[in-house]
Scaffold this motif. Structure first.
Motif, mmCIF file in Angstrom:
data_model
loop_
_atom_site.group_PDB
_atom_site.id
_atom_site.type_symbol
_atom_site.label_atom_id
_atom_site.label_comp_id
_atom_site.label_asym_id
_atom_site.label_seq_id
_atom_site.Cartn_x
_atom_site.Cartn_y
_atom_site.Cartn_z
ATOM 1 N N ALA A 1 16.691 44.562 -19.713
ATOM 2 C CA ALA A 1 17.790 45.117 -19.556
ATOM 3 C C ALA A 1 18.117 45.461 -18.116
ATOM 4 O O ALA A 1 19.380 45.713 -17.618
ATOM 5 N N ALA A 2 17.075 45.830 -17.438
ATOM 6 C CA ALA A 2 17.241 46.489 -16.050
ATOM 7 C C ALA A 2 17.339 45.307 -14.828
ATOM 8 O O ALA A 2 17.395 45.490 -13.785
ATOM 9 N N ALA A 3 17.164 43.848 -15.345
ATOM 10 C CA ALA A 3 17.177 42.980 -14.608
ATOM 11 C C ALA A 3 18.623 42.627 -14.159
ATOM 12 O O ALA A 3 19.771 42.539 -14.887
ATOM 13 N N PRO A 4 18.931 42.513 -12.672
ATOM 14 C CA PRO A 4 20.187 42.117 -12.187
ATOM 15 C C PRO A 4 20.620 40.587 -12.925
ATOM 16 O O PRO A 4 19.821 39.716 -12.799
ATOM 17 N N PRO A 5 21.751 40.457 -13.282
ATOM 18 C CA PRO A 5 22.220 39.201 -13.930
ATOM 19 C C PRO A 5 21.990 37.919 -12.990
ATOM 20 O O PRO A 5 21.513 36.929 -13.546
ATOM 21 N N GLU A 6 22.312 38.160 -11.765
ATOM 22 C CA GLU A 6 22.228 37.114 -10.944
ATOM 23 C C GLU A 6 20.695 36.616 -10.555
ATOM 24 O O GLU A 6 20.635 35.509 -10.356
ATOM 25 N N THR A 7 19.889 37.707 -10.688
ATOM 26 C CA THR A 7 18.609 37.304 -10.497
ATOM 27 C C THR A 7 17.955 36.424 -11.766
ATOM 28 O O THR A 7 17.312 35.598 -11.525
ATOM 29 N N VAL A 8 18.485 37.025 -12.898
ATOM 30 C CA VAL A 8 18.062 36.194 -14.089
ATOM 31 C C VAL A 8 18.683 34.901 -14.158
ATOM 32 O O VAL A 8 17.842 34.136 -14.515
ATOM 33 N N GLU A 9 19.833 34.699 -13.698
ATOM 34 C CA GLU A 9 20.550 33.462 -13.663
ATOM 35 C C GLU A 9 19.631 32.375 -12.629
ATOM 36 O O GLU A 9 19.431 31.265 -13.070
ATOM 37 N N ALA A 10 19.376 33.093 -11.696
ATOM 38 C CA ALA A 10 18.732 32.277 -10.454
ATOM 39 C C ALA A 10 17.170 31.781 -11.233
ATOM 40 O O ALA A 10 16.714 30.689 -11.031
ATOM 41 N N LEU A 11 16.844 32.645 -11.939
ATOM 42 C CA LEU A 11 15.176 32.506 -12.261
ATOM 43 C C LEU A 11 15.408 31.162 -13.726
ATOM 44 O O LEU A 11 14.392 30.438 -13.648
ATOM 45 N N LYS A 12 16.416 31.457 -14.380
ATOM 46 C CA LYS A 12 16.396 30.626 -15.522
ATOM 47 C C LYS A 12 17.044 29.326 -15.268
ATOM 48 O O LYS A 12 16.730 28.268 -15.727
ATOM 49 N N SER A 13 17.489 29.144 -14.034
ATOM 50 C CA SER A 13 17.884 27.889 -13.631
ATOM 51 C C SER A 13 16.821 27.153 -12.560
ATOM 52 O O SER A 13 16.743 26.369 -11.899
ATOM 53 N N LYS A 14 15.646 27.813 -12.772
ATOM 54 C CA LYS A 14 14.076 27.544 -12.192
ATOM 55 C C LYS A 14 14.129 27.542 -10.531
ATOM 56 O O LYS A 14 13.550 26.662 -9.818
ATOM 57 N N LYS A 15 14.847 28.254 -10.207
ATOM 58 C CA LYS A 15 14.879 28.584 -8.585
ATOM 59 C C LYS A 15 13.816 29.735 -8.024
ATOM 60 O O LYS A 15 13.484 30.549 -9.027
ATOM 61 N N TRP A 16 13.406 29.477 -6.869
ATOM 62 C CA TRP A 16 12.413 30.493 -6.459
ATOM 63 C C TRP A 16 13.267 31.654 -6.067
ATOM 64 O O TRP A 16 14.461 31.751 -5.590
ATOM 65 N N VAL A 17 12.979 32.959 -6.606
ATOM 66 C CA VAL A 17 13.649 34.217 -6.063
ATOM 67 C C VAL A 17 12.777 34.836 -5.279
ATOM 68 O O VAL A 17 11.471 35.230 -5.787
ATOM 69 N N VAL A 18 13.064 35.369 -4.105
ATOM 70 C CA VAL A 18 12.218 36.356 -3.414
ATOM 71 C C VAL A 18 12.822 37.430 -3.194
ATOM 72 O O VAL A 18 13.850 37.826 -2.771
ATOM 73 N N GLY B 1 -14.506 31.230 0.536
ATOM 74 C CA GLY B 1 -14.667 31.393 2.106
ATOM 75 C C GLY B 1 -14.081 30.270 2.889
ATOM 76 O O GLY B 1 -13.944 30.103 4.125
ATOM 77 N N GLY B 2 -13.216 29.502 2.097
ATOM 78 C CA GLY B 2 -12.457 28.503 2.657
ATOM 79 C C GLY B 2 -11.169 28.666 3.340
ATOM 80 O O GLY B 2 -10.732 29.886 3.507
ATOM 81 N N ASP B 3 -10.479 27.724 3.861
ATOM 82 C CA ASP B 3 -9.163 27.967 4.621
ATOM 83 C C ASP B 3 -8.194 28.147 3.548
ATOM 84 O O ASP B 3 -7.411 27.049 3.428
ATOM 85 N N VAL B 4 -8.067 29.168 2.927
ATOM 86 C CA VAL B 4 -7.012 29.376 1.875
ATOM 87 C C VAL B 4 -5.867 30.210 2.618
ATOM 88 O O VAL B 4 -6.131 31.352 3.048
ATOM 89 N N LYS B 5 -4.613 29.464 2.688
ATOM 90 C CA LYS B 5 -3.391 30.283 3.220
ATOM 91 C C LYS B 5 -2.385 30.437 1.967
ATOM 92 O O LYS B 5 -2.306 29.536 1.168
ATOM 93 N N VAL B 6 -1.533 31.590 1.891
ATOM 94 C CA VAL B 6 -0.485 31.646 0.960
ATOM 95 C C VAL B 6 0.567 32.072 1.529
ATOM 96 O O VAL B 6 0.826 33.009 2.542
ATOM 97 N N ASP B 7 1.497 31.276 1.462
ATOM 98 C CA ASP B 7 2.977 31.538 2.081
ATOM 99 C C ASP B 7 3.902 31.504 1.072
ATOM 100 O O ASP B 7 3.819 30.853 0.041
ATOM 101 N N LEU B 8 5.097 32.312 1.582
ATOM 102 C CA LEU B 8 6.282 32.112 0.598
ATOM 103 C C LEU B 8 6.830 30.946 0.678
ATOM 104 O O LEU B 8 6.806 30.050 1.616
ATOM 105 N N PRO B 9 7.639 30.507 -0.357
ATOM 106 C CA PRO B 9 8.416 29.145 -0.620
ATOM 107 C C PRO B 9 9.390 29.250 0.465
ATOM 108 O O PRO B 9 10.145 30.384 0.784
ATOM 109 N N GLU B 10 9.826 28.096 0.949
ATOM 110 C CA GLU B 10 11.049 28.116 1.859
ATOM 111 C C GLU B 10 12.174 27.382 1.320
ATOM 112 O O GLU B 10 13.416 27.690 1.666
#
Lengths: 347, 169
Positions: A108-125, A301-310
């Motif tokens: 209920a607290a979720a913004p509708p536009e965010t829910v819509e973007a998530l349900k259309s399988k887009k990355w939301v940042v 201990g390897g070269d593990v990098k975590v980046d945001l999707p673009e």
């Protein structure tokens, strides 16, 4: 002369066995704690799985450091969600739109536009909704409520088990070892892997009391839990857990006068745990979760990098998700990837 | 230099490692009036969009006795006029055993209102705790220790900490 030598040998054996006993346990606990601490200080990739019989969950992820990590969640082999946390930012992509509710604190607290973007399988940042710097001490997270949290806090969980159960170094030649009761793989002969086993505690009797003598002592996870930790080069490479109720059915039947004769094993386990959990719930205790858990680590201990999707990214407000900081009012639930405990109090 | 605010002085006083309580340090340590500022140009004029200014804390520390610090500066980090964070940079004096875990733990246990929790950021170990409506992060750089205090409602505390870790005193 020969007889005397035998006596001396036996005496030495007994003496060395006695002196090793007390120190050995403390040393093993320290070894396990050191292996956990060493592993946590390194980047790594992980696969966490939880098998609940009818349902199984898998979380695959990577940890660059305690503020940068990512996870992908599957349930019953269905790909549900991906999350990337990088400092203050969190990115989420839903692969199964119907699953959104299970990752939300409040839809209920979720913004509708965010829910819509998530349900259309887009990355939301959301650039500021990553988990809080500090996990509030009064927050209790129930295992299973958030699989990403569970996967990231396995070492905290193991530390808790270390306080609850005895731990031994695996030795298949030990008089205590019972191969038929061992659900876990043995390290290969001449391998460089050490295995440490957590031993389930004695089941309380129906007449035992707990909670300052007020409540009936009731079985808990540590009475059913078999756990093994595999260590290579001082780092943890695998944690396996089996909440083994089947192996304790005879004890349960005897201690609690359970009427489960004639029922099949699965049904007997169900009846026993239902009864125990009713009492635990009544006493305000966490419920027993009958599961098989596996946590594997690689690229330690390897070269593990975590980046945001673009690509294909939209900005949104993700603070309604369980794994966010709840900075807009509610208390934090989600941790950093770290499971390092507080520093020792100086003498 | 700007005159220090109440939040800044509270952070500094809580973080100073005084020698009180140690039985063998009589006559040792640095008194507050002898503590000098850190090099003025250590921090850039802006950090993650926040304006940086060294605060005048000489009055606050003047009454301190027997500390393990011989240089310290408190920087304020503001967005417009709102104080979002402070960064304290302090240098241990020669009486301090700044490399020992016991000494560091003793220092860390004087900071904040909860037991510090260690996290790994890149190659750094940072100790997190909380104060009154603020989050505190402490780390060590050779003979220096740094304490970043951010407002509880500051939206980007981890990014700011990541930037602050780049500072090499």
């Amino acid at each position: 002369m020969k007889g005397r030598a035998v006596v001396v040998t036996v005496a030495m054996l007994v003496a060395s066995g006695l002196s090793a006993c007390g120190e050995r346990d403390r040393g093993i606990v320290a070894d396990v704690e050191a292996a956990i601490a060493k592993t946590e200080r390194q980047s790594r990739r992980f696969l966490y799985t939880e098998d609940l019989g009818q349902r199984n969950v898998a979380v695959r992820g990577a940890i660059e450091d305690d503020f940068r990590f990512e996870a992908a969640v599957q349930e019953n082999n269905l790909f549900l969600l991906e999350q990337v946390i990088r400092d203050d930012a969190i990115a989420t992509r839903l692969q199964e739109p119907d699953a959104l509710g299970s990752f939300a604190s409040s839809l209920a607290a979720a913004p509708p536009e965010t829910v819509e973007a998530l349900k259309s399988k887009k990355w939301v940042v959301d650039s500021i909704a990553a988990p809080s710097l500090l996990l509030a001490g009064n927050v209790q997270v129930v295992t299973g409520d958030d699989p990403v949290y569970d996967a990231l806090t396995v070492f905290n969980y193991v530390r808790q088990v270390l306080r609850q159960q005895d731990v031994r170094k695996f030795d298949e030649n030990s008089l205590d070892y019972r191969p038929k009761e061992d659900p876990f793989p043995k390290p290969k002969e001449s391998s460089d892997v050490d295995r440490y086993d957590f031993v389930p505690g004695r089941l309380p009797r129906s007449t035992d009391l707990a909670g300052g003598g007020v409540n009936q002592a009731v079985p808990a996870m540590q009475h059913f839990r078999k756990m093994a930790i595999y260590v290579r080069n001082g780092s943890v490479i695998r944690v396996l857990e089996d909440i083994d109720v089947v192996g304790r059915l005879d004890d349960l039947r005897r201690n609690y006068d359970l009427n489960i004769d004639g029922t099949d094993t699965d049904r007997a386990v169900e009846v026993a745990i239902l009864g125990i959990n009713e009492v635990r719930q009544g006493q305000g205790l966490d419920l027993i979760r009958v599961r098989k858990m596996s946590f594997g680590l690689k690229d330690i201990g390897g070269d593990v990098k975590v980046d945001l999707p673009e690509d294909d990214v939209v900005a949104g407000d993700l603070s309604f998700l369980k794994s966010t900081t709840k900075r807009r009012g509610a208390k934090s639930q989600a941790p950093t990837a770290s499971t390092v405990p507080p520093v020792e109090t100086a003498p | 230099m700007r005159k220090t605010s109440s939040i800044a002085s509270a952070v500094l006083i809580a973080s100073m490692l005084t020698a009180c309580g140690s039985p063998d340090i009589s006559g040792k340590g640095t008194v507050g009036k002898d503590i000098v500022p850190i090099a003025a140009d250590l921090l850039p004029p802006e950090l993650l969009g926040l304006s940086v200014q060294a605060e005048d804390i000489s009055g606050t520390i003047a009454s301190e006795q027997q500390t393990y610090v011989d240089a310290t500066t408190l920087y304020s980090l503001r967005s417009e006029d709102l104080l979002q964070a402070t960064l304290q940079v302090s240098r241990f004096n020669s009486d301090a055993d700044g490399d020992s875990a016991k000494f560091r733990n003793s220092l860390l246990n004087q900071i904040g209102g909860s037991r510090p929790r260690s996290v790994r950021l890149g190659k750094d170990n940072v100790f997190l705790t909380s104060g009154t409506k603020q989050q505190l992060a402490t780390w060590f750089r050779g003979e220096y220790f740094l304490i970043l205090a951010t407002r509880e409602d500051y939206p980007m505390p981890k990014s700011l900490l990541r930037r602050a870790l780049e500072i090499q005193p």
